[in-house]
Motif scaffolding. Structure first.
Motif, mmCIF file in Angstrom:
data_model
loop_
_atom_site.group_PDB
_atom_site.id
_atom_site.type_symbol
_atom_site.label_atom_id
_atom_site.label_comp_id
_atom_site.label_asym_id
_atom_site.label_seq_id
_atom_site.Cartn_x
_atom_site.Cartn_y
_atom_site.Cartn_z
ATOM 1 N N ALA A 433 0.838 -1.210 0.000
ATOM 2 C CA ALA A 433 0.000 0.000 0.000
ATOM 3 C C ALA A 433 0.869 1.254 0.000
ATOM 4 O O ALA A 433 0.510 2.271 -0.600
ATOM 5 C CB ALA A 433 -0.924 -0.005 1.213
ATOM 6 N N SER A 434 2.029 1.184 0.667
ATOM 7 C CA SER A 434 2.918 2.353 0.697
ATOM 8 C C SER A 434 3.469 2.654 -0.687
ATOM 9 O O SER A 434 3.728 3.815 -1.032
ATOM 10 C CB SER A 434 4.064 2.126 1.685
ATOM 11 O OG SER A 434 4.960 1.128 1.217
ATOM 12 N N TYR A 435 3.645 1.606 -1.506
ATOM 13 C CA TYR A 435 4.087 1.830 -2.871
ATOM 14 C C TYR A 435 3.042 2.620 -3.642
ATOM 15 O O TYR A 435 3.352 3.610 -4.306
ATOM 16 C CB TYR A 435 4.363 0.502 -3.587
ATOM 17 C CG TYR A 435 4.507 0.670 -5.090
ATOM 18 C CD1 TYR A 435 5.679 1.181 -5.636
ATOM 19 C CD2 TYR A 435 3.442 0.366 -5.951
ATOM 20 C CE1 TYR A 435 5.804 1.372 -7.013
ATOM 21 C CE2 TYR A 435 3.560 0.546 -7.319
ATOM 22 C CZ TYR A 435 4.736 1.055 -7.848
ATOM 23 O OH TYR A 435 4.837 1.251 -9.201
ATOM 24 N N TRP A 436 1.799 2.179 -3.566
ATOM 25 C CA TRP A 436 0.751 2.845 -4.325
ATOM 26 C C TRP A 436 0.435 4.228 -3.782
ATOM 27 O O TRP A 436 -0.009 5.111 -4.530
ATOM 28 C CB TRP A 436 -0.510 1.981 -4.366
ATOM 29 C CG TRP A 436 -0.407 0.982 -5.472
ATOM 30 C CD1 TRP A 436 -0.211 -0.357 -5.370
ATOM 31 C CD2 TRP A 436 -0.447 1.277 -6.866
ATOM 32 N NE1 TRP A 436 -0.121 -0.925 -6.614
ATOM 33 C CE2 TRP A 436 -0.267 0.053 -7.553
ATOM 34 C CE3 TRP A 436 -0.601 2.445 -7.610
ATOM 35 C CZ2 TRP A 436 -0.252 -0.027 -8.944
ATOM 36 C CZ3 TRP A 436 -0.584 2.370 -8.992
ATOM 37 C CH2 TRP A 436 -0.415 1.152 -9.644
ATOM 38 N N ALA A 439 3.291 5.955 -5.679
ATOM 39 C CA ALA A 439 3.238 5.820 -7.135
ATOM 40 C C ALA A 439 1.997 6.460 -7.734
ATOM 41 O O ALA A 439 2.057 7.049 -8.823
ATOM 42 C CB ALA A 439 3.297 4.343 -7.520
ATOM 43 N N SER A 440 0.867 6.369 -7.020
ATOM 44 C CA SER A 440 -0.368 6.951 -7.559
ATOM 45 C C SER A 440 -0.234 8.456 -7.734
ATOM 46 O O SER A 440 -0.808 9.039 -8.670
ATOM 47 C CB SER A 440 -1.551 6.621 -6.643
ATOM 48 O OG SER A 440 -1.331 7.142 -5.336
ATOM 49 N N LEU A 492 4.917 19.837 -5.415
ATOM 50 C CA LEU A 492 3.827 19.895 -4.431
ATOM 51 C C LEU A 492 3.354 18.514 -3.995
ATOM 52 O O LEU A 492 2.984 18.325 -2.831
ATOM 53 C CB LEU A 492 2.643 20.668 -5.018
ATOM 54 C CG LEU A 492 2.821 22.181 -5.191
ATOM 55 C CD1 LEU A 492 1.632 22.762 -5.938
ATOM 56 C CD2 LEU A 492 2.984 22.859 -3.824
ATOM 57 N N CYS A 493 3.387 17.555 -4.892
ATOM 58 C CA CYS A 493 2.672 16.292 -4.636
ATOM 59 C C CYS A 493 3.533 15.041 -4.537
ATOM 60 O O CYS A 493 3.155 14.096 -3.838
ATOM 61 C CB CYS A 493 1.626 16.070 -5.739
ATOM 62 S SG CYS A 493 0.461 17.416 -5.951
ATOM 63 N N CYS A 494 4.642 14.960 -5.250
ATOM 64 C CA CYS A 494 5.332 13.671 -5.408
ATOM 65 C C CYS A 494 6.313 13.386 -4.280
ATOM 66 O O CYS A 494 7.119 14.245 -3.900
ATOM 67 C CB CYS A 494 6.070 13.629 -6.743
ATOM 68 S SG CYS A 494 4.967 13.497 -8.149
#
Length: 512
Positions: A433-436, A439-440, A492-494
């Protein structure tokens, strides 16, 4: 700046330099060779090299397997183990080389039938084939030790010597082809420069590793000490076969479901996309051995930190490449070849989606390789079956678009879903879940950036199809718009964006 980062940067710089030099020479030399030596001879060299490509499948992925086993002894500076592993490598490569030599001899017996319709004499066909075969076999019998340079993040040395020799060779071939137009001389230059590059590279290896002593005769006995080499090799071979079949199937399916003419039309798009991909790979793939070195150190926090840095960079590159290809390739083809060579927007969109998946998957693939994750051979068969199954059905109804849907369907299941799970569950031992969660954000940022830039691009008044100058101006304006939007959203997001920026600033400061 760590030694690992320095070597990665140097690898990227050297690869990038030789990429542009090789691109220029390839464009310039092909015209000279076609005019002076004839299209039939150039077609012959391409055909013979394709035959050797099939024979070289016998390599089985041993090189990739051995590089994985070298990471830890290189990190620990265990010279004895390095020598033993390379001795095993030399032993295996010797037998593979003998197999390829035998296979080449058998294939060459059928040349009178294979090339019965050509006007070229059998003497030049055999001379060219055995010259190319001899050049290839040097990698198995003599140059096998260069793998140590690659695993030790010194692939720039391989690039410098081999690529430099290749450029000088091409320049000499251009000169001789223009003035003498002799096919045998052209082929002889190929062989002579392969021998020279081999001698110089081995001299450099002896300089870099004066302590290195390998004994191919002891390789068979040492193989018992490293039994997992053969196990991993068998696993890698399955994945290589899958990649080879999928990569080589596109044109065959287009011919089967559409037409021979559309093979050429589709090939124009894939050729441009391949050149763009190679450009970015020249920069990004320089860190491959560095990841193996990083994982061999075992610093978990640093391993994860670098993972997210590279994920951010890979998605940035994938998004930029696909945005540029989607918006700039059609006017370029119109200027280069004509409006009649432009394919439908649906095909262009699907090509971009497939290439985005391929460009962004690199980090997960590098980490899986560094952990030696090849046991999931079932995934290779599943990917192949899904690809062929969907392609046969969808290709029948929708042509090229259906063929691309087959590639996207198989990669979505295996590359996007399974491979990260395999890595996080069996290698990194982190929550999937930490990957997604990370990655999401990358996927959404790229999608939002492309959509927003696409809307803003409609307000540009330049017509890119008028001239090459207007096309360049259009590309510059469009790329600027995309970069402003994408970089703002990434910051901002990644996850990993700030670490990437800090690392890039440190590199720039170090360079200045």
């Amino acid at each position: 700046m760590s030694g690992r980062v320095k070597k990665s940067i140097l690898n990227a710089e050297v690869n990038l330099l030789f990429y542009f030099l090789s691109l220029f020479f390839a464009f310039f030399s092909r015209k000279i060779f076609l005019d002076c030596l004839g299209a039939e001879f150039i077609g012959l060299t391409g055909t013979l090299n394709n035959i050797l490509g099939y024979l070289n499948l016998a390599e089985l992925g041993i090189g990739s397997c051995i590089s994985f086993f070298l990471y830890k002894p290189l990190q620990a500076n265990n010279r004895q183990e390095i020598q033993e592993i390379l001795s095993v490598f030399g032993y295996l490569y010797r037998w593979i080389g003998l197999f390829i030599l035998a296979g080449g001899f058998v294939v060459s017996l059928f040349f009178p039938l294979i090339f019965s319709s050509t006007e070229l004499g059998l003497s030049i066909i055999y001379f060219a084939f055995y010259s190319f075969l001899g050049s290839s076999l040097m990698g198995y019998f003599i140059n096998y030790r260069q793998l140590l340079l690659t695993a030790d993040q010194k692939n720039y040395l391989v690039a410098i010597y081999f690529q430099s020799a290749g450029l000088v060779k091409t320049a000499l071939q251009i000169f001789l082809a223009y003035y003498y137009r002799n096919l045998f001389v052209w082929v002889a230059i190929e062989l002579v420069f392969s021998i020279l590059a081999c001698i110089i590279l081995n001299w450099k290896i002896n300089q870099e590793y004066p302590w290195l002593r390998t004994d191919k005769r002891s390789g068979k006995g040492l193989l018992k000490k490293y039994p997992t080499i053969l196990t991993n090799t068998r696993q890698i071979f399955i994945h290589k076969i899958k990649d080879f079949l999928l990569d080589k199937s596109d044109e065959l399916f287009v011919f089967a479901f559409v037409s021979l003419k559309m093979v050429a039309y589709y090939g124009n798009y894939t050729m441009i996309l391949t050149k763009i991909s190679i450009l970015f790979s020249s920069v990004l793939d320089g860190v491959n051995a560095g990841i193996g070195n990083l994982i061999a150190e075992g610093n978990k926090s640093n391993i994860m930190k670098v993972f997210w840095e590279l994920m951010t960079i890979r998605h940035f590159v994938a998004g930029l490449m696909c945005f540029a290809f989607y918006h700039f390739v059609e006017p370029f083809i119109a200027l280069w070849l004509g409006q009649e060579y432009i394919l439908s927007r649906n095909i262009l969109l699907l090509l971009c989606i497939y290439r985005y998946i391929g460009a962004s998957r690199g980090v997960v693939d590098m980490y899986n390789h560094a952990y030696g994750h090849y046991a999931d051979v079932w995934s290779a068969w599943v990917e192949l079956v899904i690809n062929v199954g969907v392609t046969v059905v969808a290709g029948y109804y929708w042509g090229i678009a259906g063929i691309l849907l087959g590639k996207i369907a198989s990669t979505c299941l295996i590359v996007i879903l399974w491979k990260p799970f395999y890595l996080f569950n069996s290698g990194l031992h982190e929550s999937y879940a930490s990957y997604w969660l990370g990655a999401s954000r990358c996927f959404l940022v790229s999608a939002a950036s492309i959509a927003a830039a696409h809307v803003m691009l409609q307000f540009i008044t330049v017509n890119p199809s008028e001239s090459y100058l207007s096309w360049i101006l259009y590309c510059a304006e469009g790329t600027t718009i995309y970069l402003v939007i994408n970089l703002s959203l990434i910051i901002l997001c990644c996850k990993g964006a700030k670490d990437s920026i800090q690392r890039i600033r440190a590199i720039i400061a170090r360079k200045s």
